[in-house]
Scaffold this motif. Structure first.
Motif, short mmCIF file in Angstrom:
data_model
loop_
_atom_site.label_atom_id
_atom_site.label_comp_id
_atom_site.label_asym_id
_atom_site.label_seq_id
_atom_site.Cartn_x
_atom_site.Cartn_y
_atom_site.Cartn_z
N PHE A 169 12.35 3.80 9.96
CA PHE A 169 11.18 3.20 9.42
C PHE A 169 11.05 1.76 10.16
N VAL A 170 12.15 1.11 9.94
CA VAL A 170 12.07 -0.15 10.74
C VAL A 170 11.88 -0.16 12.18
N ARG A 171 12.55 0.75 12.80
CA ARG A 171 12.24 0.73 14.18
C ARG A 171 11.12 1.07 14.44
N GLU A 172 10.26 1.84 14.03
CA GLU A 172 8.76 2.35 14.14
C GLU A 172 7.94 1.16 13.94
N LEU A 173 8.13 0.26 12.70
CA LEU A 173 7.50 -0.95 12.52
C LEU A 173 7.51 -1.90 13.80
N PHE A 174 8.72 -2.27 14.26
CA PHE A 174 8.72 -2.90 15.37
C PHE A 174 8.15 -2.25 16.48
N ARG A 175 8.34 -0.97 16.85
CA ARG A 175 7.78 -0.40 17.92
C ARG A 175 6.18 -0.57 18.05
N ALA A 176 5.45 -0.43 16.94
CA ALA A 176 4.19 -0.40 16.53
C ALA A 176 3.51 -2.18 17.00
N LEU A 177 4.64 -3.18 16.70
CA LEU A 177 4.44 -4.53 17.00
C LEU A 177 4.66 -4.67 18.47
N ASN A 178 5.39 -4.26 18.96
CA ASN A 178 6.04 -4.24 20.39
C ASN A 178 4.68 -3.59 21.35
N ASP A 179 4.21 -2.31 20.92
CA ASP A 179 3.20 -1.66 21.84
C ASP A 179 1.91 -2.32 21.59
N GLY A 180 1.55 -3.10 20.61
CA GLY A 180 0.41 -3.59 20.31
C GLY A 180 -0.91 -2.73 20.48
N ASP A 181 -1.90 -3.06 21.03
CA ASP A 181 -3.13 -2.40 20.98
C ASP A 181 -3.65 -1.82 22.11
N GLY A 182 -2.56 -1.76 23.14
CA GLY A 182 -3.07 -1.16 24.64
C GLY A 182 -2.93 0.43 24.66
N GLU A 183 -3.35 0.92 25.74
CA GLU A 183 -3.55 2.36 26.13
C GLU A 183 -2.48 3.14 25.62
N ALA A 184 -1.08 2.78 25.93
CA ALA A 184 -0.04 3.60 25.55
C ALA A 184 0.01 3.56 24.03
N ALA A 185 -0.47 2.49 23.22
CA ALA A 185 -0.29 2.50 21.84
C ALA A 185 -1.13 3.63 21.21
N ARG A 186 -2.38 3.70 21.66
CA ARG A 186 -3.32 4.60 21.40
C ARG A 186 -2.88 6.05 21.67
N ARG A 187 -2.41 6.37 22.74
CA ARG A 187 -1.73 7.50 23.32
C ARG A 187 -0.61 7.99 22.03
N GLU A 188 0.23 7.21 21.72
CA GLU A 188 1.30 7.49 20.87
C GLU A 188 0.64 7.63 19.51
N ALA A 189 -0.30 6.81 18.83
CA ALA A 189 -0.84 7.17 17.82
C ALA A 189 -1.58 8.44 17.54
N GLU A 190 -2.30 8.74 18.60
CA GLU A 190 -3.11 10.25 18.62
C GLU A 190 -1.92 11.27 18.57
N ALA A 191 -0.92 11.13 19.34
CA ALA A 191 0.26 12.21 19.52
C ALA A 191 0.52 12.27 18.00
N ARG A 192 1.02 11.24 17.18
CA ARG A 192 1.56 11.31 15.77
C ARG A 192 0.50 11.97 14.88
N ARG A 193 -0.54 11.35 15.10
CA ARG A 193 -1.64 12.04 14.10
C ARG A 193 -1.44 13.70 14.40
N ALA A 194 -1.50 13.86 15.64
CA ALA A 194 -1.63 15.69 15.80
C ALA A 194 -0.45 16.18 15.24
N LEU A 195 0.83 15.45 15.46
CA LEU A 195 2.03 16.19 15.00
C LEU A 195 1.77 16.43 13.38
N TYR A 196 1.43 15.42 12.76
CA TYR A 196 1.30 15.67 10.97
C TYR A 196 0.16 16.70 10.68
N ARG A 197 -0.81 16.55 11.56
CA ARG A 197 -1.77 17.74 11.38
C ARG A 197 -1.54 19.15 11.79
#
Length: 648
Positions: free
Chosen positions: A218-246
């Motif tokens: 949980f903490v690792r992912e909190l910091f990963r989100a801060l480190n990734d910011g709002d760039g293209e890599a972060a958007r791709r990671e977020a979409e991949a996660r949403r697809a996984l849960y769905r």
């Protein structure tokens, strides 16, 4: 439509007269807002000379802004989205990022952009205390407690309700820490807030009840989100996660999540099924959640790698907060959360009356509470406790005595308090007590009187962070439903003519502070394990511009911990440093109190006090994102803390 309105606003801002320069600041800039507020650039130097602190240019008048918005909504066609203040800022930020040629045509200077942000910023209070706060929730999990008043919403961790704002965000993001942080950073950015300095608040009951590898993930992912910011890599990671849960069929829409737990929820509300049993069936024994849990694991080494990256990230963590209960506080649990980067601990106490605690089903006893306070202080953590009035079995006068003990007796004296009135929520054990007449809510006059007495009893080193929870009025069967309860209480307190010393009432927030008018003073108080020194910068009106908490632990108490002690008996501890004011960007010139050298001067004053008291070194419980700042002040990395030797 949006562009026409935006261009008109820019033209009016451009035509406004410039702000007047102020008196030069009294101290060199050192990016000061450390342990709890503002990290500095690694190359920031206190020797770079004094500078003039500029008065920020005024924003456009709210009435004039509304006139412009209304004008551009005239002749709106069916189906066309109206122009609004809420839409203007995201539109501006999108054009700046995605269409730089179009943005350059608007000829927006940095000063003009600052005026625009001030004009369009939504909910400015969100970052007025010096940090951008991001609240996240852990997934639903069995709870060791069975408190009488505690909600049993199966869509949420124990004690939380699905209609609370942070809970809604968590559910929409499948309780995934990465997705929750990314969504919140995006929302704050679209509202015009600076998110360079982030305090992460992790809610969800008792943190240490969760498996250790889930805590690390949980903490690792909190910091990963801060480190990734709002760039293209972060958007791709977020979409991949949403697809996984769905793909696993885990719902995130409120109506779908409610339908999934509906049958079990009825059983819980009827008393035929316990919350813990239902949560085990719905989450721990559910195939979809089991599949997700299989990869929700990490190691402390992986956490440390994200910590290191965050030291130079755009979004730096300047505070990490977790929740627990008194009987779960041990040297081992504190060592673990410190390794995860935690700097503050929220702890549910509710009452200091053993009889009231027992009647309300609280598992922790008073010995647990006193021990937890002592350990947290020796480990350097900021203490943030929950206290409740109007519990079953309590009385108005008993509540007043209870709170005064909490904020004045040596065994307690928390740094912050969430001071709530108890309310009745459907499906809790308190409902049966209310039906029998064993509990009833205080009327408004009584409640305001109790809380007013409590506020006036609060010392200058304690902050009352909240007076209500974000429980929707329709979820409250009986009890306070007024969202402006704090306003009513403070108005009553001011009417008494007595000074309100409580920190939140005094903090300068977004007000302007001239260095020339600030005074440094200290408040000392004893605890069972230490002498505490609260250093504060205040204005002539006693407004709080910055503060530092210095702990001078008793050598015997440190020695009593033996090998479990994180520090040596001859070492002092800086537990918190905070400089108020609207968040100032990293590497940038601050407004109000931030980036004026106030933090550095607080640290130097604290080190001098500790040296004079005979301590050989000063530790600081620095957040991950403030480590570079403290290194620049002579602190060295030393295990769980950073340490600075004190010359004799």
């Amino acid at each position: 439509m949006l562009e026409e309105a935006l261009v008109e606003i820019l033209d009016e801002l451009r035509a406004m007269p410039p702000a007047d320069a102020r008196t030069p600041a009294a101290a060199a800039p050192d990016a000061s807002a450390p342990a709890h507020a503002a990290p500095a650039a690694p190359d920031a130097s206190p020797a770079c000379g004094a500078h003039a602190a500029r008065t920020p240019a005024p924003p456009l008048d709210a009435r004039r802004l509304a006139q412009i918005v209304r004008k551009h909504n005239e002749g709106l066609k069916p189906g066309q989205k109206p122009c609004s203040k809420k839409r203007l800022l995201p539109f501006y930020l999108h054009v700046k990022q995605a269409d730089p040629e179009r943005w350059h045509a608007w000829d927006v200077s940095p000063a003009l952009e600052e005026r625009l942000l001030q004009t369009l910023r939504m909910k400015p209070r969100r970052t007025a205390s010096g940090v951008a706060t991001v609240t996240v929730l852990t997934k639903p999990w069995p709870c060791a407690g069975e408190c009488l008043y505690c909600p049993n919403d199966l869509r949420m961790p124990k004690s939380y309700l699905a209609d609370e704002p942070a809970c809604q965000r968590a559910e929409r993001n499948w309780f995934d820490p990465y997705l929750q942080v990314a969504a919140r950073l995006r929302a704050l950015g679209e509202m015009g807030h600076v998110t360079d300095k982030v305090e992460l608040i992790v809610l969800g009951g008792t943190w240490s009840d969760y498996p250790a590898d889930y805590q690390a993930w949980f903490v690792r992912e909190l910091f990963r989100a801060l480190n990734d910011g709002d760039g293209e890599a972060a958007r791709r990671e977020a979409e991949a996660r949403r697809a996984l849960y769905r793909n696993h069929g885990i719902p995130n829409r409120a109506e779908d999540a409610a339908a999934r737990v509906a049958a079990a929820q009825r059983e819980v509300c009827a008393g035929k099924l316990t919350y813990n049993h239902a949560v085990r069936l719905l989450y721990q024994e559910d195939a979809a959640w089991q599949a997700v849990a299989a990869w929700q694991r990490a190691t402390l080494d992986e956490v440390a790698a994200q910590h290191q990256a965050n030291e130079q990230a755009r979004h730096r963590c300047v505070g990490l907060v977790v929740e627990t209960r008194p009987d779960a506080v041990t040297p081992e649990s504190l060592t673990l959360v410190r390794r995860l980067g935690c700097t503050k601990i929220q702890m549910g106490i509710q009452s200091l009356d053993a009889g009231v605690l027992a009647r309300n089903g609280r598992a922790s006893g008073m010995d647990d509470v006193r021990r937890a306070f002592a350990l947290m202080r020796l480990f350097g953590f900021k203490t943030h406790v929950h206290a409740m009035v109007n519990l079953c079995g309590s009385t108005p006068e008993g509540d007043k005595r209870d709170y005064r003990r909490l904020v004045t007796e040596a065994a307690y004296q928390p740094d912050e308090v969430k001071l709530y009135p108890c309310v009745l929520v459907e499906g809790t054990g308190l409902g049966a007590q209310a039906k029998r007449g064993a509990w009833q809510p205080y009327d408004e006059e009584t409640l305001v009187d109790v809380l007013t007495t409590d506020v006036l009893a609060t010392p200058p080193h304690t902050r009352v962070s909240r007076m209500i929870r974000d429980i929707s009025a329709h979820d409250i069967v009986a009890g306070n439903k007024k969202t402006n309860l704090r306003q009513l209480v403070e108005a009553r307190a001011e009417a008494t003519g007595q000074p309100i010393e409580e920190m939140r009432h005094r903090e300068i927030g977004a007000r302007d502070a001239s260095d020339a008018g600030l005074a440094l003073s200290s408040v000392r108080y004893r605890t069972t394990v230490s002498e505490e020194c609260f250093l504060q910068w205040t204005t002539p009106e006693n407004r709080l511009a910055g503060f530092l908490r210095l702990s001078l632990p008793d050598a015997a108490c440190v020695e009593a911990l033996g090998e479990a002690s994180p520090v040596r008996p001859s070492e002092a501890m800086i537990r918190e440093v905070h400089v108020y004011g609207k968040v100032a960007e990293l590497h940038g010139e601050g407004q109000n109190a931030q980036h004026r050298g106030l933090g550095k001067r607080l640290v130097e004053a604290a080190c001098e006090i500790a040296r004079a008291e005979g301590y050989a070194a000063a530790n600081v419980i620095s957040a991950v994102g403030t480590r570079a700042y403290y290194r620049a002040l002579g602190f060295e990395d030393a295990g769980l803390y950073q340490r600075r030797p004190l010359a004799p």
